[in-house]
Design a protein around this motif. Structure first.
Motif, short mmCIF file in Angstrom:
data_model
loop_
_atom_site.label_atom_id
_atom_site.label_comp_id
_atom_site.label_asym_id
_atom_site.label_seq_id
_atom_site.Cartn_x
_atom_site.Cartn_y
_atom_site.Cartn_z
N PRO A 135 0.80 -1.36 0.12
CA PRO A 135 0.05 0.17 0.02
C PRO A 135 0.91 1.18 0.12
CG PRO A 135 -0.64 -1.34 1.78
CD PRO A 135 0.47 -2.17 1.13
N CYS A 136 1.87 1.26 0.66
CA CYS A 136 2.86 2.29 0.84
C CYS A 136 3.35 2.72 -0.60
CB CYS A 136 4.11 1.86 1.93
SG CYS A 136 4.61 3.34 2.62
N VAL A 137 3.77 1.80 -1.25
CA VAL A 137 4.46 1.93 -2.85
C VAL A 137 3.22 2.71 -3.44
CG1 VAL A 137 5.29 0.85 -4.73
CG2 VAL A 137 6.07 0.24 -2.56
N LEU A 138 2.14 1.95 -3.27
CA LEU A 138 0.91 2.49 -4.22
C LEU A 138 0.57 3.95 -4.14
CD1 LEU A 138 -1.64 -0.85 -4.36
CD2 LEU A 138 -0.32 0.32 -6.30
N TYR A 139 0.56 4.24 -2.72
CA TYR A 139 0.14 5.69 -2.37
C TYR A 139 1.30 6.64 -2.93
CZ TYR A 139 -3.77 4.28 0.86
OH TYR A 139 -4.91 4.06 1.03
N HIS A 140 2.48 6.12 -2.56
CA HIS A 140 3.69 7.04 -3.32
C HIS A 140 3.50 7.35 -5.06
CE1 HIS A 140 8.20 7.82 -3.45
NE2 HIS A 140 7.72 7.80 -4.84
N GLU A 141 3.04 6.33 -5.62
CA GLU A 141 2.90 6.52 -7.11
C GLU A 141 1.51 7.35 -7.29
OE1 GLU A 141 5.70 6.02 -8.48
OE2 GLU A 141 6.46 4.58 -7.11
N ILE A 142 0.54 7.11 -6.44
CA ILE A 142 -0.61 7.82 -6.63
C ILE A 142 -0.25 9.38 -6.37
CG2 ILE A 142 -2.80 8.35 -5.34
CD1 ILE A 142 -2.97 5.05 -5.13
N PHE A 143 0.63 9.56 -5.48
CA PHE A 143 1.09 11.10 -5.05
C PHE A 143 1.39 11.78 -6.57
CE2 PHE A 143 4.26 14.30 -4.28
CZ PHE A 143 3.49 15.24 -3.60
N TYR A 185 3.29 11.62 1.70
CA TYR A 185 2.06 11.24 1.36
C TYR A 185 1.73 9.91 1.61
CZ TYR A 185 -2.25 10.66 -1.54
OH TYR A 185 -3.49 10.48 -1.93
N SER A 186 2.61 8.96 1.20
CA SER A 186 2.33 7.62 1.46
C SER A 186 2.50 7.18 3.14
CB SER A 186 3.41 6.66 0.68
OG SER A 186 4.68 6.96 1.20
N ARG A 187 3.27 8.02 3.79
CA ARG A 187 3.22 7.44 5.32
C ARG A 187 1.88 8.02 5.78
NH1 ARG A 187 4.16 8.61 10.31
NH2 ARG A 187 6.21 8.71 11.14
N ILE A 188 1.50 9.15 5.39
CA ILE A 188 0.25 9.60 5.95
C ILE A 188 -0.93 8.74 5.52
CG2 ILE A 188 -1.72 11.33 5.95
CD1 ILE A 188 0.89 13.33 5.32
N MET A 189 -1.13 8.64 4.03
CA MET A 189 -2.30 7.73 3.67
C MET A 189 -2.17 6.29 4.04
SD MET A 189 -4.15 9.78 2.22
CE MET A 189 -5.41 8.69 1.32
N SER A 190 -0.99 5.49 4.34
CA SER A 190 -1.13 4.13 4.65
C SER A 190 -1.17 4.16 6.26
CB SER A 190 0.32 3.47 4.07
OG SER A 190 1.36 4.24 4.55
N GLY A 191 -0.92 5.13 6.95
CA GLY A 191 -1.06 5.35 8.41
C GLY A 191 -0.07 4.64 9.08
N ILE A 192 1.21 4.26 8.55
CA ILE A 192 2.38 3.65 9.22
C ILE A 192 2.97 4.57 10.06
CG2 ILE A 192 2.37 2.09 7.29
CD1 ILE A 192 4.92 3.58 6.52
#
Ligand code: ZN
Length: 230
Positions: A135-143, A185-192
């Protein structure tokens, strides 16, 4: 020579407490070949990129409340496709890549599996669960996709700011701004609860590090991991 698991786990525990801004300052510093920024300028880039990520994350959550990374990609009409196994930047394997024209997120399954295996083999599952990587990688690319669709976003306009200082624009500095935004963004969106930069550290350490070469603290590993996410 294998990795000293106890030392590695201690390093990861220490890295969990490393503030986000520190990871990002390190990314800028490692980009110094193209961009000698002053302390104030570097702070400005980090704060600007983080703020852009926070703002896009808030907009995303308002528009698509409670959706998974996969569902968000689908809602944004982004196709998730596999990357050829030999794709990479020099000797750094790529994890993911956004293809603007095709509106595709390309995932390198082999590299993802390598990091997931590393986490399990080194006993890091409790600290950085392998299931949080994808999910983290996906959110990164979505950003990167959202960034492209957001006129004037800071992570794409930092070059203009450099011009105001009368300095020739340095593209590598800009690439860092965009990368910082994507990682935050990936850190926030994935909530890690840790920096996604740790996954890049794992990739760097996998198969290469002798125990004595392990950093006391991860925010000091070599610069090549800077570009594992594209
Ligand atoms: Zn990126």
């Amino acid at each position: 020579m294998g990795i000293d698991r106890d030392r590695l786990q201690a390093s990861v525990r220490a890295a969990l407490a490393c503030p986000d801004a520190r990871w990002y300052r390190q990314m800028l510093a490692q980009d110094a070949s193209g961009c000698p920024l002053s302390e104030d300028e570097a702070d400005g880039v980090v704060q600007g990129a983080m703020a852009a990520a926070v703002s896009l994350a808030e907009k995303t959550r308002r528009a698509f409340p409670g959706v998974s990374a996969e569902a968000l990609a689908a809602a944004l009409q982004l196709e998730i496709v596999p990357m050829p196994d030999d794709a990479g930047l020099g000797n750094v394997p790529l994890i993911g890549q956004y293809q603007p024209g095709a509106r595709q997120i390309r995932l390198h399954e082999q590299t993802l599996a390598r990091i997931e295996d590393f986490i399990r083999a080194q006993g890091l599952e409790a600290l950085t669960p392998a299931s949080e990587l994808r999910p983290c990688v996906l959110y990164h690319e979505i950003f990167h996709a959202l960034e492209e669709a957001t006129p004037g976003i800071y992570t794409r306009s930092a070059m203009l700011q450099r011009r105001w200082f009368g300095v020739w624009p340095r593209r590598r500095g800009l690439a860092s701004a965009s990368e910082i935004g994507a990682i935050h963004y990936s850190r926030i969106m994935s909530g890690i609860a840790y920096s996604p930069r740790l996954f890049e550290c794992y990739l760097l350490l996998d198969g290469r590090a002798a125990p004595e070469s392990l950093p006391g603290e991860f925010a000091g590993v070599g610069k090549e991991q800077n570009r594992a996410f594209d």
